[in-house]
Design a protein around this motif. Sequence first.
Motif, short mmCIF file in Angstrom:
data_model
loop_
_atom_site.label_atom_id
_atom_site.label_comp_id
_atom_site.label_asym_id
_atom_site.label_seq_id
_atom_site.Cartn_x
_atom_site.Cartn_y
_atom_site.Cartn_z
N SER A 236 0.81 -1.22 0.00
CA SER A 236 0.00 0.00 0.00
C SER A 236 0.84 1.27 0.00
N ASP A 237 2.10 1.18 0.42
CA ASP A 237 2.95 2.37 0.48
C ASP A 237 4.13 2.30 -0.48
N MET A 238 4.03 1.43 -1.50
CA MET A 238 5.10 1.29 -2.47
C MET A 238 4.52 1.18 -3.87
N VAL A 239 5.32 1.60 -4.85
CA VAL A 239 4.93 1.45 -6.26
C VAL A 239 6.09 0.81 -7.01
N GLY A 240 5.79 0.20 -8.13
CA GLY A 240 6.82 -0.42 -8.94
C GLY A 240 6.40 -0.47 -10.39
#
Length: 260
Positions: A236-240
């Motif tokens: 929920s607190d990361m993107v890739g």
Amino acid sequence: MSIITKHKYMTAAIDSWNSPPQNLTLDINEIHVWRVSLTQTESGLQTLAQTLSTDEQTKAERFHFPKDRSQFIVSRGALRAILSRYLHINPSHLRFEYNPYGKPSLIIAQSGNTLRFNLSHSRRMALIALTKNRDIGVDIEGINPNFPCLDIAERFFSPLENSVLRSLPEHLQPTAFFTCWTRKEAYIKAVGKGLSIPLNQFDVTLAPGEPAALLNIEQNPEEASRWSLIELIPSSDMVGAVAVAGDCWKLHCWEWKGEF
């Protein structure tokens, strides 16, 4: 969970990551992305460290902070463990070579001419992406709501990306910034030339809800059509993001749980 597509736009969400099958194979039209927790027990850390090459162990020892050292060991050890499952080679026997920009690949004798991979880690998590016979790059970033997004974007993003970012409500700008950053990093890692490719000379999408895409490359407009971008949401607190050559593939998202 498998996600099948014959176009360029796809997202792997938080709940897409599952345990792999016992008999793991990678077909020519597939992309596999592994989510790796960098938090390991002391015994698990020691086991992974033993699989590293001498140069990797030397690099690990150069890290000043124990946290950075352990995360390096886990990410490289997990990469070896995962590759060994496809190649049926002992993890410690795998050998890598590096291009002039530092991108690693397997030596030819260990399927380096067909199996392609890329690794990225941030905070407590790593992503490892694999495919066959096509270039691939992956990036992961933690979303920092206090990061000076607009200032950094002004230095590194294209005019189009800056315009889109500044048009968004303030509370959406941090996620959009890191979404843009991962897509740009994934592309330059896939190409294999790193930051020798100026980040402000190509455009990617970044607005919430907009499909991941490479829109334009200033020096070579036709190049953009050769690539697909895939949005990854590892937590929920990361993107890739994954960048891969071509546009016809099947995506599998696996969770690595310390298996060898």
